[in-house]
Design a protein around this motif. Structure first.
Motif, PDB file in Angstrom:
ATOM      1  N   LEU A 133     -43.378  12.077  45.478  1.00 45.39           N
ATOM      2  CA  LEU A 133     -43.033  13.457  45.844  1.00 45.39           C
ATOM      3  C   LEU A 133     -44.101  14.458  45.421  1.00 45.39           C
ATOM      4  N   THR A 172     -39.296  16.302  41.723  1.00 47.05           N
ATOM      5  CA  THR A 172     -40.592  16.640  42.328  1.00 47.05           C
ATOM      6  C   THR A 172     -41.728  16.661  41.308  1.00 47.05           C
ATOM      7  N   ASN A 181     -32.948  15.445  52.572  1.00 48.17           N
ATOM      8  CA  ASN A 181     -34.240  14.798  52.798  1.00 48.17           C
ATOM      9  C   ASN A 181     -34.190  13.349  52.319  1.00 48.17           C
ATOM     10  N   TYR A 205     -43.507  19.126  48.636  1.00 45.68           N
ATOM     11  CA  TYR A 205     -42.589  19.025  47.505  1.00 45.68           C
ATOM     12  C   TYR A 205     -43.042  19.886  46.327  1.00 45.68           C
ATOM     13  N   ILE A 210     -36.076  12.545  49.019  1.00 45.84           N
ATOM     14  CA  ILE A 210     -35.383  13.025  47.827  1.00 45.84           C
ATOM     15  C   ILE A 210     -34.201  12.122  47.499  1.00 45.84           C
ATOM     16  N   THR A 268     -33.717  19.947  50.431  1.00 42.71           N
ATOM     17  CA  THR A 268     -34.069  18.702  49.754  1.00 42.71           C
ATOM     18  C   THR A 268     -32.995  17.629  49.781  1.00 42.71           C
TER      19      THR A 268
END
Length: 321
Positions: free
Chosen positions: A62, A56, A301, A67, A304, A298
């Motif tokens: 991100l 991040t 996700n 994030y 990610i 995350t």
């Protein structure tokens, strides 16, 4: 749990001699097993949150408000387990449960402050998701990176400032010994049990601050997710509803694992408690939630996962070229 061995022998004084922490007395015969279990959990937590924090902060894709908040959450989880778990590992491996007066209060201050900060941050994150899902047209106008930085800073500042009086008031109490803390880290309720003076003011201040931090944050989370769920129910696509509900359910489970034990531990009228029960309940928000947060928030996700695969591909290319 930790022990303060004869912190102070005279009421009204607070000699800075060692103390001790004790935890899970019924499991004292399994210290080697517990060491490996908690070492594994600690390494998984630090690694998972460390990867999220790195991604991040190094990938332009991100660098959005959502994030940014997740990066702060990962740093908080890494820091909070580092404040409590290594000392517990030392106890399991070396059978050394001593902790100094200053070390105990520093551990308590850092852990309480970071826990309060996480409460505020989870509230901010839920509010961010509310705006993104329920008011998408206003999201990019209202939730700018500058605003998200201010909100993150407010969460950190509020968490540390609100917990400072708890530590100051507790440090003025007389401790007459034997200073044995019936917990696996220095926490406010078990610490008050050691004082040889009236702690009603400390309990009142602690409960009031705990009530404000936990209930206000939890209320924002619940209100945000109620609105999010209402918006999801309006989605015409069954696949879209199912995906959205799956994400919200996972988030709410972790939020409840974090908040409900906190409500039990810190919002109660007295400092009396069952040590082993409280130690087990504290495990939910001190150990389990930091380990689950990277998975729930995350690692499931797509952004990610794609970023992680891309970074690993670049890393492998540089290594083997």
């Amino acid at each position: 749990m930790y022990i303060w061995q004869a912190w102070s022998s005279t009421p009204g004084t607070a000699a800075q001699s060692p103390s001790s922490l004790y935890g899970f007395p019924s499991l004292q015969g399994f210290q080697v097993l517990l060491f490996w279990i908690f070492l594994t959990i600690y390494l998984l937590t630090v690694t998972g949150n460390g990867v999220i924090l790195l991604l991040t902060n190094t990938d332009a894709k991100l660098m959005t408000p959502m994030y940014l908040f997740i990066g702060h959450l990962s740093f908080l989880d890494m820091s909070s387990v580092t404040v409590t778990v290594p000392k517990m590992l030392v106890k399991f491996l070396m059978n050394n449960s001593d902790i100094s007066f200053s070390g105990c209060f520093l551990q308590m201050f850092l852990f309480l402050s970071m826990t309060a900060t996480e409460c505020f941050l989870l509230a901010v994150m839920s509010f961010d998701r509310y705006y993104a899902i329920c008011r998408p047209l206003h999201y990019h106008l209202r939730m700018t990176r500058k605003i998200s930085i201010y909100l993150s800073a407010a969460a950190w500042t509020g968490g540390f400032l609100l917990c400072f009086p708890l530590v100051v008031f507790a440090s003025t109490l007389p401790f007459c010994g034997p200073n044995v803390i019936n917990h696996y880290y220095c926490d406010h309720p078990p610490l008050l049990q050691l004082a040889c003076a009236d702690t009603s003011l400390n309990v009142a201040v602690g409960s009031s601050i705990g009530f404000f931090v936990i209930i206000s944050s939890f209320s924002i989370v619940v209100a945000s997710y109620v609105q999010i769920i209402i918006s999801i129910l309006r989605i015409t696509s069954s696949g879209g509803r199912k995906k959205a509900f799956s994400t919200c359910t996972s988030h709410l489970i972790v939020v409840n694992i974090f908040f409900l034990p906190l409500i039990f531990m810190y919002i109660r009228p007295t400092a009396s408690y069952s040590p082993e029960t409280d130690s087990l309940i504290a495990m939910l928000y001190t150990v389990l939630t930091p380990m689950l947060n990277p998975i729930i928030y995350t690692l499931r996700n797509n952004d990610i996962r794609e970023t992680f695969r891309r970074k690993m591909a670049v890393f492998n290319t540089n290594i083997f070229k």
